[in-house]
Design a protein around this motif. Structure first.
Motif, short mmCIF file in Angstrom:
data_model
loop_
_atom_site.label_atom_id
_atom_site.label_comp_id
_atom_site.label_asym_id
_atom_site.label_seq_id
_atom_site.Cartn_x
_atom_site.Cartn_y
_atom_site.Cartn_z
N ARG A 1 0.27 18.22 -12.78
CA ARG A 1 0.01 18.38 -14.27
C ARG A 1 0.24 16.84 -14.77
N SER A 2 0.50 15.75 -13.93
CA SER A 2 0.63 14.63 -14.32
C SER A 2 -0.70 14.01 -14.83
N PRO A 3 -0.40 12.92 -15.93
CA PRO A 3 -1.58 12.36 -16.39
C PRO A 3 -2.27 11.35 -15.63
N GLU A 4 -1.42 10.79 -14.49
CA GLU A 4 -1.88 10.00 -13.47
C GLU A 4 -2.71 10.85 -12.33
N ARG A 5 -4.17 10.53 -12.31
CA ARG A 5 -5.03 11.10 -11.20
C ARG A 5 -4.30 11.04 -9.89
N GLU A 6 -4.08 9.64 -9.71
CA GLU A 6 -3.59 9.40 -7.90
C GLU A 6 -2.49 10.27 -7.87
N LEU A 7 -1.38 10.70 -8.84
CA LEU A 7 -0.59 11.52 -8.69
C LEU A 7 -0.80 12.94 -8.38
N ARG A 8 -1.64 13.23 -8.98
CA ARG A 8 -2.25 14.66 -9.00
C ARG A 8 -2.90 15.03 -7.59
N VAL A 9 -3.76 13.93 -7.28
CA VAL A 9 -4.27 13.90 -5.87
C VAL A 9 -3.23 13.79 -4.69
N ALA A 10 -2.07 13.18 -4.91
CA ALA A 10 -1.05 13.01 -3.94
C ALA A 10 -0.54 14.31 -3.95
N ALA A 11 0.00 15.15 -5.07
CA ALA A 11 0.75 16.34 -5.29
C ALA A 11 -0.36 17.51 -4.29
N ALA A 12 -1.58 17.42 -4.79
CA ALA A 12 -2.54 18.41 -4.34
C ALA A 12 -2.41 18.51 -2.38
N MET B 1 5.42 4.35 -6.62
CA MET B 1 6.56 5.12 -5.84
C MET B 1 6.67 6.39 -6.06
N ALA B 2 6.12 6.97 -7.16
CA ALA B 2 6.15 8.34 -7.23
C ALA B 2 5.10 8.99 -6.48
N CYS B 3 3.91 8.41 -6.07
CA CYS B 3 2.95 8.89 -5.25
C CYS B 3 3.42 8.76 -3.75
N ALA B 4 4.04 7.64 -3.43
CA ALA B 4 4.61 7.39 -2.14
C ALA B 4 6.08 8.36 -1.88
N CYS B 5 6.56 9.05 -2.82
CA CYS B 5 7.64 10.06 -2.68
C CYS B 5 6.65 11.36 -2.28
N VAL B 6 5.82 11.70 -3.08
CA VAL B 6 5.06 12.95 -2.98
C VAL B 6 4.27 12.95 -1.46
N ASP B 7 3.96 11.67 -1.09
CA ASP B 7 3.34 11.73 0.14
C ASP B 7 4.16 11.90 1.26
N ALA B 8 5.31 11.25 1.15
CA ALA B 8 6.29 11.31 2.16
C ALA B 8 6.83 12.58 2.28
N LEU B 9 7.14 13.29 1.24
CA LEU B 9 7.69 14.72 1.36
C LEU B 9 6.65 15.81 1.86
N GLY B 10 5.12 15.53 1.50
CA GLY B 10 4.17 16.33 2.23
C GLY B 10 4.02 16.06 3.64
N ILE B 11 4.16 15.05 3.93
CA ILE B 11 4.17 14.34 5.69
C ILE B 11 5.19 15.31 6.28
N PRO C 1 0.89 -1.07 0.05
CA PRO C 1 0.06 0.01 0.07
C PRO C 1 0.80 1.31 0.08
N ILE C 2 0.34 2.30 -0.81
CA ILE C 2 1.10 3.54 -0.76
C ILE C 2 1.62 4.35 0.56
N ALA C 3 0.53 4.01 1.59
CA ALA C 3 0.78 4.29 3.01
C ALA C 3 2.06 3.73 3.59
N LEU C 4 2.09 2.46 3.29
CA LEU C 4 3.30 1.77 3.72
C LEU C 4 4.46 2.22 3.05
N LEU C 5 4.43 2.45 1.69
CA LEU C 5 5.61 2.84 0.95
C LEU C 5 6.01 4.19 1.51
N SER C 6 5.22 5.13 1.81
CA SER C 6 5.50 6.25 2.38
C SER C 6 6.18 6.33 3.60
N GLY C 7 5.74 5.49 4.45
CA GLY C 7 6.39 5.37 5.76
C GLY C 7 7.79 4.74 5.70
#
Length: 356
Positions: A240-251, A215-225, A183-189
């Motif tokens: 501006r990523s084409p991936e919705r999950e990555l745009r959500v994580a960035a916001a 992994m990109a989502c996990a990186c963004v999430d880790a840096l945000g936390i 899970p992305i939450a575990l990858l972020s941790g």
């Protein structure tokens, strides 16, 4: 005439009951011995725990700690270490690791990590080696990270994060396959575990671009936390990523970092075609208390998605001033009943909080 009772009855009963009584007595003795051994083990483990804590305070010598560690079993040793090490900072773990680096218990775990043992035992070995970050353990953990299987790779990755092993982090960012399905939450941790120096590697990886979306989502999430302000530019580009999950994580991450400079990009994200991105951008602007976003947020009060309306209304309430005026205007004059309802809910919520 009455028949005389047979003398064989009591004899047979005695013959049958004597072995049963002996077995029961033996079991009671065995149980008592086992209980006594467990109690002795707890006492030895407790004494080692106190010595380890004293070592951190400078009240115990290293040789005394090593002598006590030699006299306990593997389970007793790791029970004491786990009780203490999981609550320590990295620097304190390093102090214990230097003291116990040559311990037979660590050597045993290094052998188990690559030995012919079941996978759960290898996972346990990786977790234990992560508690005491020594240079001798780094190489076997890196090998386990590469060789797998996936559960062992993840346990080794977490151990190497506790070692603050930047080479392992660099390898993971380039080869995320062994831990990809976590899970992305575990990858972020996991990524946060590599510490402050690891964050610089995450920012550099985002700037280069990561092929693996999770992994990109996990990186963004880790840096945000961790509120890494130097990551704002790299994270903003992923709106501006084409991936919705990555745009959500960035916001989400930009809202957590809390820099007003992110407001223009988040205002643009309010017009994203996907409602989860719009909702997260509205929530982030509320966290930033972004006054320039009032007009854009007021327009989102009529969004077709309930979540976007909700986050836009509560963001306006959090901004206050012009945001509060926009809510009052919408609640009184909007032609959209859903927008009026959400504006009134946010205003009522604000009044309740002020009373409290």
């Amino acid at each position: 005439m009455p028949t005389e009772p047979s003398p064989l009855g009591p004899v047979m009963a005695l013959v049958l009951l004597t072995p049963l009584a002996a077995i029961a007595l033996g079991l009671l003795v065995l149980r008592h011995v086992q209980r006594a051994r467990r109690e002795e083990g707890r006492l030895r483990s407790g004494e080692l725990y106190r010595l380890l804590a004293a070592r951190l305070d400078g009240r115990a010598r290293g040789r005394d700690v090593r002598r006590a560690a030699t006299g306990v079993s593997s389970d007793e040793f790791w029970h004491a270490v786990e009780r203490l090490a999981t609550t320590l900072r990295h620097r304190e773990r390093r102090v214990l690791a230097r003291t116990l680096e040559r311990s037979r218990h660590l050597a045993s775990e290094r052998r188990a990590l690559h030995g012919p043992v079941p996978v759960p035992r290898r996972e346990q070995a990786a977790r234990r080696l992560g508690l005491l970050p020594t240079d001798r353990s780094r190489r076997p953990l890196r090998r386990a990270l590469v060789q797998g299987p996936a559960s062992v790779s993840f346990a080794a990755a977490r151990a190497l994060a506790r070692h603050r092993d930047l080479r392992a982090l660099q390898w993971l960012l380039l080869h995320p396959a062994p831990i990809h399905r976590r899970p992305i939450a575990l990858l972020s941790g996991l990524l946060r575990g590599f510490g402050p120096r690891g964050r610089a590697e995450l920012v550099a990886a985002l700037e280069r671009g990561l092929d693996d979306r999770r992994m990109a989502c996990a990186c963004v999430d880790a840096l945000g936390i961790t509120r890494c302000r130097s990551a704002r530019g790299a994270i903003t580009t992923h709106l501006r990523s084409p991936e919705r999950e990555l745009r959500v994580a960035a916001a989400r991450a930009l809202g957590r970092i809390g820099m007003a400079e992110a407001s223009p990009a988040l205002i643009v994200a309010l017009a994203d075609p996907e409602w989860p991105v719009r909702a997260m951008a509205a929530q982030a602007l509320g966290r930033l208390r972004s006054a320039p976003a009032v007009d854009a947020l007021a327009q989102r009060l009529g969004d077709r998605s309930w979540w976007v309306r909700h986050h836009a209304a509560y963001a306006l309430a959090a901004i206050g001033g012009d945001g509060h005026d926009a809510l009052c205007e919408c609640a009184a004059r909007s032609a959209d009943p859903y927008a009026r309802e959400m504006a009134r809910e946010a205003l009522d919520h604000g009044r309740i909080r002020r009373r409290a």
